[in-house]
Design an enzyme around this catalytic site. Structure first.
Site, short mmCIF file in Angstrom:
data_model
loop_
_atom_site.label_atom_id
_atom_site.label_comp_id
_atom_site.label_asym_id
_atom_site.label_seq_id
_atom_site.Cartn_x
_atom_site.Cartn_y
_atom_site.Cartn_z
N PRO A 11 0.80 -1.22 0.00
CA PRO A 11 0.00 0.00 0.00
C PRO A 11 0.84 1.27 0.00
CG PRO A 11 -0.07 -1.04 2.16
CD PRO A 11 0.61 -2.00 1.23
N ASN A 12 0.34 2.21 -0.77
CA ASN A 12 0.88 3.57 -0.89
C ASN A 12 2.18 3.66 -1.67
OD1 ASN A 12 -1.26 4.86 0.60
ND2 ASN A 12 -0.36 3.92 2.42
N ARG A 19 5.05 11.08 -2.41
CA ARG A 19 4.83 10.90 -0.97
C ARG A 19 6.15 11.05 -0.20
NH1 ARG A 19 4.23 5.18 1.91
NH2 ARG A 19 3.89 5.91 4.02
N TYR A 24 11.40 8.83 1.31
CA TYR A 24 11.38 7.78 0.29
C TYR A 24 12.13 8.14 -0.99
CZ TYR A 24 7.81 5.96 3.39
OH TYR A 24 7.14 5.51 4.49
N ASN A 75 8.15 -5.43 -0.87
CA ASN A 75 8.07 -4.27 0.02
C ASN A 75 6.61 -4.22 0.46
OD1 ASN A 75 7.81 -1.81 1.28
ND2 ASN A 75 9.17 -0.74 -0.13
N ALA A 78 3.16 -0.66 4.85
CA ALA A 78 2.62 -0.72 6.21
C ALA A 78 2.13 -2.11 6.59
CB ALA A 78 1.49 0.30 6.36
N GLU A 99 12.25 -9.42 2.19
CA GLU A 99 11.52 -8.20 2.54
C GLU A 99 12.43 -7.00 2.33
OE1 GLU A 99 9.08 -6.30 6.35
OE2 GLU A 99 10.26 -8.12 6.61
N HIS A 101 12.49 -2.59 2.55
CA HIS A 101 11.91 -1.30 2.90
C HIS A 101 12.88 -0.22 2.45
CE1 HIS A 101 8.55 -2.79 5.32
NE2 HIS A 101 9.40 -3.74 5.71
N ARG A 108 12.76 4.90 12.55
CA ARG A 108 11.52 5.66 12.42
C ARG A 108 10.64 5.45 13.65
NH1 ARG A 108 8.92 5.11 6.79
NH2 ARG A 108 7.82 6.90 7.61
#
Length: 145
Positions: A11-12, A19, A24, A75, A78, A99, A101, A108
């Site tokens: 998502p996103n 964003r 990012y 990735n 969330a 995975e 990110h 964070r």
């Protein structure tokens, strides 16, 4: 034998480039996908890229990957911090899943420090920006050779 790898984005991530570029970066998802396809070709893989904002669609793609790929770079966005369903889908397939990110999730907000995906994945790469995807493809080359 298949030489296909799925690169999955949650998502996103379709909003990359717009964003929070301070976190990012400025690359779009299309830029990252193009980089993955190019790097995959150099490594001898066919890379298929998919993005969804829907958890169930990502679970379906993981199931499909288990049937027709040699590995997955994901990735989860969330969902990495919340999705038991994706954790279970990764455990249900026999191909390695890495995975990724873009940001360092451990630097964070505290709620981002724990990954539900990491215990089921072969490994995690975080904090290297979009280059993390290329690192993951190289790692898959090493563990699938």
């Amino acid at each position: 034998m298949s030489n296909t790898i799925f690169v999955l984005n949650g998502p996103n991530l379709n909003m990359l480039g717009k964003r929070e570029p301070g976190i990012y970066g400025g690359k779009t998802l299309k830029d990252i996908e193009d980089d993955c396809v190019k790097a995959g070709k150099e490594l001898g893989f066919t890379v298929e890229c998919h993005q969804s904002n829907h958890e169930g669609a990502l679970v379906d793609l993981l199931h499909e990957a288990g049937e027709r790929t040699v590995g997955v770079v994901i990735n989860p966005g969330a969902y990495g911090h919340t999705s038991i369903a994706m954790h279970d889908a990764i455990r249900a397939i026999s191909v390695p899943v890495l995975e990724v990110h873009i940001s360092n999730i451990h630097a964070r907000e505290e709620f981002r420090h724990k990954s539900m995906i990491a215990p089921a994945a072969k490994g995690m790469i975080c904090g290297f920006g979009p280059y993390g995807y290329i690192m993951a493809l190289n790692a898959l080359k090493n563990i699938t050779a």
